[in-house]
Design an enzyme around this catalytic site. Structure first.
Site, PDB file in Angstrom:
ATOM      1  N   SER A 153       0.777  -1.291   0.044  1.00  0.00           N
ATOM      2  CA  SER A 153      -0.034   0.000  -0.251  1.00  0.00           C
ATOM      3  C   SER A 153       0.916   1.238   0.007  1.00  0.00           C
ATOM      4  O   SER A 153       1.880   1.333  -0.813  1.00  0.00           O
ATOM      5  CB  SER A 153      -0.844  -0.101   1.233  1.00  0.00           C
ATOM      6  OG  SER A 153      -1.921   0.836   1.028  1.00  0.00           O
ATOM      7  N   ASP A 407      -8.372  -5.734  -5.565  1.00  0.00           N
ATOM      8  CA  ASP A 407      -8.104  -4.673  -4.481  1.00  0.00           C
ATOM      9  C   ASP A 407      -8.400  -3.416  -5.326  1.00  0.00           C
ATOM     10  O   ASP A 407      -7.969  -3.265  -6.446  1.00  0.00           O
ATOM     11  CB  ASP A 407      -6.658  -4.840  -4.408  1.00  0.00           C
ATOM     12  CG  ASP A 407      -6.112  -3.597  -3.493  1.00  0.00           C
ATOM     13  OD1 ASP A 407      -6.876  -2.698  -2.905  1.00  0.00           O
ATOM     14  OD2 ASP A 407      -4.916  -3.385  -3.416  1.00  0.00           O
ATOM     15  N   HIS A 432      -5.734  -6.531  -1.076  1.00  0.00           N
ATOM     16  CA  HIS A 432      -4.801  -5.621  -0.785  1.00  0.00           C
ATOM     17  C   HIS A 432      -3.682  -6.174  -0.303  1.00  0.00           C
ATOM     18  O   HIS A 432      -3.751  -6.887   0.828  1.00  0.00           O
ATOM     19  CB  HIS A 432      -5.409  -4.644   0.247  1.00  0.00           C
ATOM     20  CG  HIS A 432      -4.429  -3.265   0.069  1.00  0.00           C
ATOM     21  ND1 HIS A 432      -4.374  -2.695  -1.119  1.00  0.00           N
ATOM     22  CD2 HIS A 432      -4.322  -2.201   1.038  1.00  0.00           C
ATOM     23  CE1 HIS A 432      -3.699  -1.385  -0.797  1.00  0.00           C
ATOM     24  NE2 HIS A 432      -3.840  -1.261   0.568  1.00  0.00           N
TER      25      HIS A 432
END
Lengths: 479, 479
Positions: A153, A407, A432
């Site tokens: 991320s 995601d 994710h």
């Protein structure tokens, strides 16, 4: 799950927890100007249980939260460290977790909080890596230890940028679910919400998504009156009844984020990342919503609340819901909001094609909100592109960008190869940064493949590193 | 000298002056933190006399001084701009020339002056380049205009680093006499003074160098008494008699710098860069020193003073010498001293093998001096290596590093190829960034070759740029 066995040897070890030594390093507050000579203590976690001297350092570039939260959810680094005899480091990002340069005053004013930025964090990591190399190198042949950056991320964005801006600091980067293109002009503002919706529809149901889409108008209408506010508050089991229209906005944002989070962390086994959740939470969420065959608006809210309850209270231990928080308090939501207002400006919007309440991206309004909350405004929407290059990054090397198509953040991810050695791997059935998690019997084949892909590239980088330095004694193992 | 003809068309044009329009752009004071939202006006010079729309921008990354000084001494960009139909930009470096973010208060405290740094300057250039591209692009096919960075000396370091840190901002860089390796551990601290000495010996004479080497002890001894101070002051025609031992140190530093400068700007025709000088000033300097057949210490000082007079007063118009200044006041010596104390820490020392007074590099003393002068200290000697990578820059691309072997700064220059496209060109008989000067009948063949080398690489970068974008209408000219 090999590492669990290893950890059982530690005192205080308990099941499914990764163990670390906590360390601190003094870091300059400002790497780019010299108006003051303040320093602060940056926290980092070390695990050397697999480390053999002069082998690589695996360095996690911490993101917007307490570093131990990421350290407990990035088992892939442990699985790989065992194979590569690597030192494992998790570095906390300044202004998150315990790394508060001004202690309790860190968030009190822009004069303090202004030192929270991606660029400063990258320089922190360079500084720490240099120190680690000096601490752990023990060779007359090697000039430094090879370091591989890992991140998921925002942490993945930092890993990629660390390699781009400071290629001498890390020989390569695994950037998982790193939306480095979630900026102005690089992706459409509606893409994120559209993907989120499509995924929930396909994993859950069309009814589930339709229920959500219908709910916004109903919730706005219901909460027009005091009685309505109280009823909705009760239905969602809020700790504090909604008082005014600001509270209603907060509720709607909270719901949106929950619908997003339940998709983001849709792993095929129980996890505790943002919140404790069962396997396949997106499907389970919709199962709960769909289980209520509602006839009216109150019923619809009841159906939603059932889904929300899965996310907020899967353990059954939560007494009531706080709409100011959508995930574990380990996540630094305020800090991230500040970054969104300065250098991480990510335009978002919703249309009829998604399940969220329609909303346009309005930079001026966004900027005004930033000023209201933080007394800062984004200079303009292009800051992140000037800083990091947008799509014009063809000189990047030794990066793997991985993205799961389940995601929503894949909307801003790098889904194609950038250069010969900065490459993309797409994972059709992953949420994710799923690939950064430890091996699990429920892993889809595509996630296993992505991890192999990472491993292959890391081997290649290491092979070249040891070969270039004529350190033939070791490179064979990376062939 | 083609450009002179072109310039005669301008009103107010006068011989051997390059003409520009002066412009300003608002730039954020701090690109890396968000503690304030201050901006300042950065000055830049524009010459569009050769520019044809959608052709390249030639961008000079200003160094430590008034930008017009560099603009008047970088004729190579004009010679080339005519061939490439380029827009010529000279961007002033923050805190130099007229670009003073806090006006007269810019140098008054570290709180202001601290924003003077190479990293901030690089980000300024990125910001300005983005703006220029938007101003001057007029194409539906091109996404941006190709920009080539040019710079000499510190400006050359900035050009190279601009390409390394922001490869999306400039497609290539000509880094002339850029000592990016004049930092700790990358070159020996005595190399600079050794080269300086060897060059003066070979261009001038052994006697000249020996006279200098002998002078330090004599000057120290002479200036022990008040009478001696007065005598020496008169011999060097100082505006203000030496008063104390601090003044003596200043005199010795001033002399050292003059001996360095006379070598640095040893061009084969008259120039006015640091000071007005004749052709081959190093030889002329030694001719003057050698013309006095001294018998005693006073005679030796007289011989030196004769040489110094060539440097300080070639025009014959200077009434007396100010030892606080060794070059045109357009050069920002104080600003550069500050940078030397923060991020541009360049260890220097002298030994028996050079003509300077012996001196060791002592970081602690250096740091203490910095604190005395600026109320700042360098954090450590490795800051520039952490920021820019030292010798570990193998991922760099599209840079030409040129170095003259008559230039003492070649001590910290890149004299070998770094990668396939980051390459070095060595110019045996060239002084400091000679290749950036305009064509001249006295140019040595090796300097002409270096300029061709630059041109070839620029063509290659442009060819690739226009080809990649499928802009076939234009790339043919760069084949």
């Amino acid at each position: 799950m090999k590492y669990i066995v290893a950890f059982l040897l530690f005192t205080f070890a308990y099941c499914d927890d990764y163990l670390f030594t906590t360390k601190y390093i003094d870091i300059p507050l400002d790497h780019f100007s010299f108006t003051n000579n303040k320093t602060f203590k940056l926290r980092y976690l070390v695990n050397d249980s697999y480390y053999v001297v002069n082998h690589p350092i695996f360095f996690y570039t911490g993101n917007e939260g307490d570093i131990s939260m990421f350290a407990q959810n990035t088992g892939f680094m442990f699985d790989l460290a065992e194979k590569f005899n690597s030192l494992i480091i998790f570095a906390e990002h300044r202004f998150y977790g315990e790394t508060l340069p001004f202690g309790n005053e860190s968030y009190s004013s822009p004069e303090n909080l202004g030192y929270l930025s991606a660029q400063q964090a990258l320089a922190d990591f360079v500084y720490l890596i240099d120190d680690l190399q000096k601490q752990h190198l023990n060779s007359t042949e090697l000039e430094k230890l090879p370091v591989i950056a890992f991140g998921g991320s925002y942490g993945g964005m930092l890993s990629a940028w660390l390699r781009m801006k400071y290629p001498y600091s890390v020989i390569g980067a695994i950037a998982s679910s790193a939306p480095i293109w979630q900026f102005k002009g690089l992706t459409n503002c509606e893409n994120f919400n559209k993907i989120n919706t499509d995924v929930l529809k396909s994993l859950g149901s069309e009814n589930c998504v339709n229920t959500i889409k219908k709910s916004w108008a109903i919730l706005r209408s219901k909460t027009n009156s005091t009685d309505g506010k109280n009823n909705v508050s009760q239905q969602f089991n809020l700790c504090k009844d909604l008082q005014n229209s600001d509270d209603v906005e907060t509720l709607l944002n909270w719901l949106s984020e929950i619908y997003t989070n339940v998709v983001m962390v849709n792993y095929p086994y129980p996890t505790d990342f943002l919140n404790p959740l069962p396997a396949n939470p997106a499907r389970e969420f919709c199962n709960r919503v769909d289980s209520i065959n509602y006839k009216d608006d109150t019923g619809l809210i009841q159906a939603l609340a059932a889904g929300v309850g899965l996310y907020t209270n899967y353990t059954g231990k939560v007494k009531c819901n706080d709409i100011l928080q959508t995930a574990t308090s380990s996540l630094g939501e305020t800090g991230w909001n500040f970054q969104s207002c300065t250098d991480m400006i990510m335009p978002m919007c919703s249309t009829d094609d998604d399940m969220f309440e329609n909303s346009k991206w309005n930079f001026q309004e966004f900027s005004d909100d930033c000023f209201k909350q933080f007394k800062v405004r984004p200079l303009n929407e292009e800051v992140p592109i000037l800083e990091f290059g947008g799509k014009d990054i063809g000189t990047a090397s030794n990066i793997v960008f991985s993205n799961g198509l389940l995601d929503p953040w894949s909307s801003g991810g790098v889904l194609r190869n950038i250069s010969d050695t900065a490459v993309a791997v797409i994972i059709p059935d992953a949420a994710h940064h799923f690939d950064l998690r430890s091996e699990n019997p429920s892993d889809p084949e595509t996630v296993k493949f992505a991890r192999k892909f990472h491993e292959t590239h890391i081997k290649r980088w290491l092979h070249k590193f040891y070969l270039n330095g004529n350190h033939i004694y070791k490179f064979k193992q990376y062939e």
